[in-house]
Design a protein around this motif. Structure first.
Motif, PDB file in Angstrom:
ATOM      1  N   SER A  32       0.830  -1.212   0.000  1.00 23.83           N
ATOM      2  CA  SER A  32       0.000   0.000   0.000  1.00 23.83           C
ATOM      3  C   SER A  32       0.863   1.261   0.000  1.00 23.83           C
ATOM      4  O   SER A  32       0.471   2.274  -0.579  1.00 23.83           O
ATOM      5  N   LEU A  33       2.029   1.195   0.590  1.00 21.04           N
ATOM      6  CA  LEU A  33       2.931   2.351   0.597  1.00 21.04           C
ATOM      7  C   LEU A  33       3.559   2.616  -0.760  1.00 21.04           C
ATOM      8  O   LEU A  33       3.616   3.755  -1.224  1.00 21.04           O
ATOM      9  N   TYR A  34       4.061   1.542  -1.384  1.00 20.15           N
ATOM     10  CA  TYR A  34       4.882   1.711  -2.576  1.00 20.15           C
ATOM     11  C   TYR A  34       4.176   1.365  -3.881  1.00 20.15           C
ATOM     12  O   TYR A  34       4.681   1.657  -4.951  1.00 20.15           O
ATOM     13  N   GLY A  35       3.033   0.709  -3.792  1.00 17.69           N
ATOM     14  CA  GLY A  35       2.250   0.455  -4.995  1.00 17.69           C
ATOM     15  C   GLY A  35       2.786  -0.640  -5.894  1.00 17.69           C
ATOM     16  O   GLY A  35       2.475  -0.667  -7.080  1.00 17.69           O
ATOM     17  N   PHE A  36       3.597  -1.533  -5.351  1.00 19.59           N
ATOM     18  CA  PHE A  36       4.052  -2.668  -6.157  1.00 19.59           C
ATOM     19  C   PHE A  36       4.124  -3.905  -5.282  1.00 19.59           C
ATOM     20  O   PHE A  36       4.156  -3.834  -4.062  1.00 19.59           O
ATOM     21  N   GLU A  37       4.130  -5.045  -5.943  1.00 15.77           N
ATOM     22  CA  GLU A  37       4.156  -6.334  -5.252  1.00 15.77           C
ATOM     23  C   GLU A  37       5.531  -6.562  -4.628  1.00 15.77           C
ATOM     24  O   GLU A  37       6.552  -6.286  -5.239  1.00 15.77           O
ATOM     25  N   ILE A  38       5.531  -7.068  -3.426  1.00 19.34           N
ATOM     26  CA  ILE A  38       6.776  -7.420  -2.738  1.00 19.34           C
ATOM     27  C   ILE A  38       7.052  -8.871  -3.118  1.00 19.34           C
ATOM     28  O   ILE A  38       6.467  -9.799  -2.569  1.00 19.34           O
ATOM     29  N   ALA A  39       7.953  -9.054  -4.083  1.00 23.79           N
ATOM     30  CA  ALA A  39       8.103 -10.336  -4.773  1.00 23.79           C
ATOM     31  C   ALA A  39       8.954 -11.358  -4.041  1.00 23.79           C
ATOM     32  O   ALA A  39       8.958 -12.531  -4.420  1.00 23.79           O
ATOM     33  N   SER A  40       9.688 -10.952  -3.017  1.00 16.26           N
ATOM     34  CA  SER A  40      10.545 -11.924  -2.340  1.00 16.26           C
ATOM     35  C   SER A  40      10.725 -11.534  -0.878  1.00 16.26           C
ATOM     36  O   SER A  40      10.529 -10.376  -0.500  1.00 16.26           O
ATOM     37  N   ALA A  41      11.111 -12.517  -0.090  1.00 19.07           N
ATOM     38  CA  ALA A  41      11.411 -12.251   1.316  1.00 19.07           C
ATOM     39  C   ALA A  41      12.579 -11.275   1.439  1.00 19.07           C
ATOM     40  O   ALA A  41      12.598 -10.421   2.330  1.00 19.07           O
ATOM     41  N   ASP A  42      13.533 -11.368   0.528  1.00 13.31           N
ATOM     42  CA  ASP A  42      14.681 -10.460   0.560  1.00 13.31           C
ATOM     43  C   ASP A  42      14.228  -9.005   0.426  1.00 13.31           C
ATOM     44  O   ASP A  42      14.668  -8.127   1.180  1.00 13.31           O
ATOM     45  N   LEU A  43      13.355  -8.753  -0.543  1.00 15.70           N
ATOM     46  CA  LEU A  43      12.857  -7.393  -0.754  1.00 15.70           C
ATOM     47  C   LEU A  43      12.035  -6.934   0.443  1.00 15.70           C
ATOM     48  O   LEU A  43      12.146  -5.782   0.880  1.00 15.70           O
ATOM     49  N   GLU A  44      11.222  -7.820   0.996  1.00 14.98           N
ATOM     50  CA  GLU A  44      10.422  -7.461   2.167  1.00 14.98           C
ATOM     51  C   GLU A  44      11.322  -7.079   3.337  1.00 14.98           C
ATOM     52  O   GLU A  44      11.085  -6.082   4.026  1.00 14.98           O
ATOM     53  N   ILE A  45      12.363  -7.848   3.578  1.00 17.49           N
ATOM     54  CA  ILE A  45      13.298  -7.555   4.672  1.00 17.49           C
ATOM     55  C   ILE A  45      13.945  -6.189   4.465  1.00 17.49           C
ATOM     56  O   ILE A  45      14.008  -5.362   5.389  1.00 17.49           O
ATOM     57  N   LEU A  46      14.419  -5.926   3.252  1.00 15.87           N
ATOM     58  CA  LEU A  46      15.057  -4.635   2.969  1.00 15.87           C
ATOM     59  C   LEU A  46      14.089  -3.471   3.178  1.00 15.87           C
ATOM     60  O   LEU A  46      14.446  -2.452   3.787  1.00 15.87           O
ATOM     61  N   LEU A  47      12.869  -3.610   2.674  1.00 19.81           N
ATOM     62  CA  LEU A  47      11.904  -2.523   2.787  1.00 19.81           C
ATOM     63  C   LEU A  47      11.413  -2.336   4.219  1.00 19.81           C
ATOM     64  O   LEU A  47      11.174  -1.200   4.650  1.00 19.81           O
ATOM     65  N   ARG A  48      11.257  -3.419   4.964  1.00 20.83           N
ATOM     66  CA  ARG A  48      10.849  -3.283   6.364  1.00 20.83           C
ATOM     67  C   ARG A  48      11.957  -2.630   7.184  1.00 20.83           C
ATOM     68  O   ARG A  48      11.695  -1.793   8.048  1.00 20.83           O
ATOM     69  N   HIS A  49      13.204  -2.986   6.894  1.00 17.89           N
ATOM     70  CA  HIS A  49      14.327  -2.348   7.583  1.00 17.89           C
ATOM     71  C   HIS A  49      14.386  -0.870   7.211  1.00 17.89           C
ATOM     72  O   HIS A  49      14.641  -0.015   8.066  1.00 17.89           O
ATOM     73  N   ARG A  50      14.132  -0.550   5.947  1.00 13.25           N
ATOM     74  CA  ARG A  50      14.074   0.842   5.502  1.00 13.25           C
ATOM     75  C   ARG A  50      13.027   1.606   6.308  1.00 13.25           C
ATOM     76  O   ARG A  50      13.250   2.751   6.713  1.00 13.25           O
ATOM     77  N   ALA A  51      11.894   0.981   6.576  1.00 13.49           N
ATOM     78  CA  ALA A  51      10.842   1.613   7.366  1.00 13.49           C
ATOM     79  C   ALA A  51      11.322   1.919   8.784  1.00 13.49           C
ATOM     80  O   ALA A  51      11.033   2.991   9.329  1.00 13.49           O
ATOM     81  N   VAL A  52      12.058   0.998   9.370  1.00 12.84           N
ATOM     82  CA  VAL A  52      12.610   1.225  10.719  1.00 12.84           C
ATOM     83  C   VAL A  52      13.568   2.414  10.698  1.00 12.84           C
ATOM     84  O   VAL A  52      13.519   3.283  11.576  1.00 12.84           O
ATOM     85  N   LEU A  53      14.447   2.460   9.696  1.00 14.04           N
ATOM     86  CA  LEU A  53      15.413   3.560   9.617  1.00 14.04           C
ATOM     87  C   LEU A  53      14.701   4.902   9.452  1.00 14.04           C
ATOM     88  O   LEU A  53      15.127   5.903  10.048  1.00 14.04           O
ATOM     89  N   PHE A  54      13.633   4.937   8.681  1.00  9.99           N
ATOM     90  CA  PHE A  54      12.879   6.180   8.560  1.00  9.99           C
ATOM     91  C   PHE A  54      12.236   6.568   9.881  1.00  9.99           C
ATOM     92  O   PHE A  54      12.120   7.753  10.193  1.00  9.99           O
ATOM     93  N   GLY A  55      11.813   5.583  10.649  1.00  7.54           N
ATOM     94  CA  GLY A  55      11.284   5.873  11.975  1.00  7.54           C
ATOM     95  C   GLY A  55      12.332   6.522  12.870  1.00  7.54           C
ATOM     96  O   GLY A  55      12.052   7.504  13.566  1.00  7.54           O
ATOM     97  N   VAL A  56      13.535   6.004  12.820  1.00 14.63           N
ATOM     98  CA  VAL A  56      14.630   6.579  13.613  1.00 14.63           C
ATOM     99  C   VAL A  56      14.871   8.030  13.196  1.00 14.63           C
ATOM    100  O   VAL A  56      14.973   8.930  14.040  1.00 14.63           O
TER     101      VAL A  56
END
Length: 126
Positions: A32-56
């Motif tokens: 819903s944030l980025y408007g594209f399918e999260i095609a792999s666990a690797d991409l999900e991990i990277l994007l979720r970590h990116r979300a944490v860094l933005f929170g910081v």
């Protein structure tokens, strides 16, 4: 005037950086944030970590609005983050509407930091 605008700009930039934090909740939130399918666990991990860094970064910016001693580091970190995203997006090119929204948000965030750059917080002893 700049002294009053600096905290407002820091909070505004902080909110912009906090918006992606919902992505920590998982792939559906990332979609819903980025408007594209999260095609792999690797991409999900990277994007979720990116979300944490933005929170910081977002919390640092908001804290800096109320703790002037944090302003220099908050502006440096947030400015580097937002500017680097814009530069990378422009360098790579060919991006879609989701990235365009992020580029615009980062431009707004950088503009919000201008008063804090032009009117740095007073230095305190101790």
């Amino acid at each position: 005037m700049l002294a009053k605008l600096a905290p407002i700009g820091l909070v505004a930039a902080g909110i912009i950086n906090l918006l992606p934090v919902t992505g920590v909740a998982g792939a559906s939130w990332l979609r819903s944030l980025y408007g594209f399918e999260i095609a792999s666990a690797d991409l999900e991990i990277l994007l979720r970590h990116r979300a944490v860094l933005f929170g910081v970064i977002g919390f640092l910016l908001i804290a800096a609005a109320f703790r002037p001693g944090l302003r220099s580091v908050a502006v440096l970190v947030a400015g580097a983050s937002m500017a680097s995203f814009i530069v990378i997006a422009l360098f790579v090119g060919g991006y879609g509407p989701a990235i365009t929204k992020i580029v615009i948000a980062d431009l707004i965030g950088l503009l919000a930091l201008v008063p804090a750059v032009l009117k740095p917080a007073p230095r305190t002893l101790g």
